[in-house]
Enzyme design. Structure first.
Site, PDB file in Angstrom:
ATOM      1  N   SER A 134      -0.039  -4.986   7.393  1.00 15.64           N
ATOM      2  CA  SER A 134       1.023  -4.468   8.261  1.00 15.64           C
ATOM      3  C   SER A 134       1.220  -5.420   9.431  1.00 15.64           C
ATOM      4  O   SER A 134       0.275  -6.132   9.822  1.00 15.64           O
ATOM      5  CB  SER A 134       0.603  -3.093   8.790  1.00 15.64           C
ATOM      6  N   TYR A 147      -4.811   2.436  13.346  1.00 17.09           N
ATOM      7  CA  TYR A 147      -4.251   1.884  12.095  1.00 17.09           C
ATOM      8  C   TYR A 147      -4.220   0.356  12.156  1.00 17.09           C
ATOM      9  O   TYR A 147      -4.624  -0.323  11.203  1.00 17.09           O
ATOM     10  CB  TYR A 147      -2.856   2.464  11.925  1.00 17.09           C
TER      11      TYR A 147
HETATM   12  N1  LIG Z   1       6.084   2.173   5.505  1.00 20.92           N
HETATM   13  C1  LIG Z   1       5.993   1.171   6.361  1.00 20.92           C
HETATM   14  O1  LIG Z   1       6.842   0.996   7.222  1.00 20.92           O
HETATM   15  C2  LIG Z   1       4.840   0.207   6.265  1.00 20.92           C
HETATM   16  C3  LIG Z   1       4.811  -0.885   7.126  1.00 20.92           C
HETATM   17  C4  LIG Z   1       3.765  -1.789   7.046  1.00 20.92           C
HETATM   18  C5  LIG Z   1       2.766  -1.595   6.107  1.00 20.92           C
HETATM   19  N2  LIG Z   1       2.800  -0.506   5.281  1.00 20.92           N
HETATM   20  C6  LIG Z   1       1.745  -0.369   4.286  1.00 20.92           C
HETATM   21  O2  LIG Z   1       2.361  -0.264   3.014  1.00 20.92           O
HETATM   22  C7  LIG Z   1       1.511   0.506   2.134  1.00 20.92           C
HETATM   23  C8  LIG Z   1       2.299   1.613   1.491  1.00 20.92           C
HETATM   24  O3  LIG Z   1       2.745   2.488   2.506  1.00 20.92           O
HETATM   25  P1  LIG Z   1       3.915   3.543   2.273  1.00 20.92           P
HETATM   26  O4  LIG Z   1       4.717   3.497   3.503  1.00 20.92           O
HETATM   27  O5  LIG Z   1       4.515   3.313   0.942  1.00 20.92           O
HETATM   28  O6  LIG Z   1       3.071   4.908   2.288  1.00 20.92           O
HETATM   29  P2  LIG Z   1       3.409   6.365   1.730  1.00 20.92           P
HETATM   30  O7  LIG Z   1       4.827   6.463   1.286  1.00 20.92           O
HETATM   31  O8  LIG Z   1       2.914   7.323   2.742  1.00 20.92           O
HETATM   32  O9  LIG Z   1       2.508   6.448   0.405  1.00 20.92           O
HETATM   33  C9  LIG Z   1       1.118   6.383   0.509  1.00 20.92           C
HETATM   34  C10 LIG Z   1       0.531   6.579  -0.854  1.00 20.92           C
HETATM   35  O10 LIG Z   1      -0.906   6.498  -0.764  1.00 20.92           O
HETATM   36  C11 LIG Z   1      -1.501   7.691  -1.256  1.00 20.92           C
HETATM   37  N3  LIG Z   1      -2.750   7.896  -0.515  1.00 20.92           N
HETATM   38  C12 LIG Z   1      -2.890   8.123   0.812  1.00 20.92           C
HETATM   39  N4  LIG Z   1      -4.184   8.279   1.115  1.00 20.92           N
HETATM   40  C13 LIG Z   1      -4.877   8.130  -0.047  1.00 20.92           C
HETATM   41  C14 LIG Z   1      -6.236   8.179  -0.378  1.00 20.92           C
HETATM   42  N5  LIG Z   1      -7.173   8.426   0.538  1.00 20.92           N
HETATM   43  N6  LIG Z   1      -6.595   7.977  -1.667  1.00 20.92           N
HETATM   44  C15 LIG Z   1      -5.664   7.737  -2.619  1.00 20.92           C
HETATM   45  N7  LIG Z   1      -4.349   7.678  -2.362  1.00 20.92           N
HETATM   46  C16 LIG Z   1      -3.969   7.883  -1.079  1.00 20.92           C
HETATM   47  C17 LIG Z   1      -0.430   8.764  -1.061  1.00 20.92           C
HETATM   48  O11 LIG Z   1      -0.583   9.884  -1.925  1.00 20.92           O
HETATM   49  P3  LIG Z   1      -1.504  11.160  -1.504  1.00 20.92           P
HETATM   50  O12 LIG Z   1      -1.098  11.541  -0.107  1.00 20.92           O
HETATM   51  O13 LIG Z   1      -1.224  12.209  -2.538  1.00 20.92           O
HETATM   52  O14 LIG Z   1      -2.924  10.683  -1.580  1.00 20.92           O
HETATM   53  C18 LIG Z   1       0.799   7.959  -1.447  1.00 20.92           C
HETATM   54  O15 LIG Z   1       0.908   7.842  -2.860  1.00 20.92           O
HETATM   55  C19 LIG Z   1       0.352   0.985   3.004  1.00 20.92           C
HETATM   56  O16 LIG Z   1      -0.753   0.124   2.843  1.00 20.92           O
HETATM   57  C20 LIG Z   1       0.899   0.868   4.412  1.00 20.92           C
HETATM   58  O17 LIG Z   1      -0.116   0.741   5.358  1.00 20.92           O
HETATM   59  C21 LIG Z   1       3.813   0.394   5.342  1.00 20.92           C
END
Ligand SMILES: NC(=O)c1ccc[n+]([C@@H]2O[C@H](COP(=O)([O-])OP(=O)(O)OC[C@H]3O[C@@H](n4cnc5c(N)ncnc54)[C@H](OP(=O)(O)O)[C@@H]3O)[C@@H](O)[C@H]2O)c1
Length: 225
Positions: A134, A147
């Site tokens: 991130s 985070y």
């Molecule tokens: N969105 C952004 O703006 C952004 C920016 C920078 C970086 N990122 C990074 O991009 C990646 C994806 O993020 P996203 O925004 O797509 O997140 P998201 O939409 O919230 O999806 C997160 C996924 O991870 C699963 N998850 C969460 N905790 C878990 C655990 N303990 N064990 C197994 N599965 C788990 C969730 O399902 P369950 O809740 O059912 O477990 C869900 O499938 C992450 O690494 C995040 O830090 C995101």
């Protein structure tokens, strides 16, 4: 699993970036093993894709063993599952340490634990690891100390692993802001619909999956074609 086909493990694939990537890999013929804690949502999201769903929590050692048992030797591990921590995010001065431990357990320790478990197979396959990072890992945004520091530690684990395992390609990937549940948690009550959808980031990720780029840290907008 069929050893002629490329195999990937993608964590956190029931929504957001993990779901978009798992779907695209399956479309391209990869065998994909995917997890998330909510098994019903995971299976619904990936129905009809051929992706093998292994519900569970990445912090659970037994669940990680189930992933290994389902996947066998893998060509690709994408550590994508993440926890934001409390929403709204507290300043470090008042950050509850038990919550911080959980954030580190999900974002930093579980990815390394999964790497350790899958490493023998990854070495045999000359595979790749992509740890999803991130901008909060490098920018001192107020409120992002929990985070952000968990992702900074993940970045450094990734960089050192790349030095220690030169036969692998080991990447940290910063996808940039996306319109997802995690992003909404970070900006509670705000309209985040102007952020790009996670599907728009997948082409950059695929250049790490399929290209010949050197190990290192890449931002979505800066992955060379
Ligand atoms: N969105 C952004 O703006 C952004 C920016 C920078 C970086 N990122 C990074 O991009 C990646 C994806 O993020 P996203 O925004 O797509 O997140 P998201 O939409 O919230 O999806 C997160 C996924 O991870 C699963 N998850 C969460 N905790 C878990 C655990 N303990 N064990 C197994 N599965 C788990 C969730 O399902 P369950 O809740 O059912 O477990 C869900 O499938 C992450 O690494 C995040 O830090 C995101």
């Amino acid at each position: 699993m069929d050893t002629d086909t490329k195999t990937a493990v993608v964590t956190g694939a029931s929504r957001g970036l993990g779901l978009a990537l798992a779907r695209e890999l399956a479309k391209r013929g990869w065998q994909v093993v995917a997890d998330a804690r909510d098994g019903d949502r995971l299976r619904d999201a990936l129905a009809g894709t051929g992706v093998r769903c292994v519900p569970g929590d990445v912090t659970d050692p037994g669940h990680r063993e189930e992933i290994l048992a389902a996947a066998g030797d893998v060509d690709l591990l994408v550590n994508n599952a993440s926890a934001l921590g409390p929403s709204p995010q507290p300043a470090l001065a008042a950050y509850p340490l038990a919550e911080l431990q959980r954030v580190y357990a999900v974002n930093t320790l579980a990815p390394l634990a999964l790497i350790q478990l899958l490493l023998p197979g990854l070495r045999r396959r000359h595979g790749r690891i992509i740890d999803i990072s991130s901008d909060a890992a490098v920018e001192p945004y107020e409120g992002w100390g929990g985070y952000g520091s968990s992702k900074a530690a993940l970045d450094q684990l990734t960089a050192i692993l790349a030095a220690e395992e030169p036969q692998l390609r080991v990447y940290a990937f910063d996808p940039g802001g996306m319109n997802t549940d995690l992003h909404q948690q970070a900006f509670p009550g705000e309209d985040i619909s102007d952020r790009p959808d996670p599907e728009t980031v997948v082409p950059a990720l695929l250049r790490l999956v399929e290209g010949e780029l050197a190990s290192g840290r890449y931002q979505a907008a800066g992955v060379p074609a």
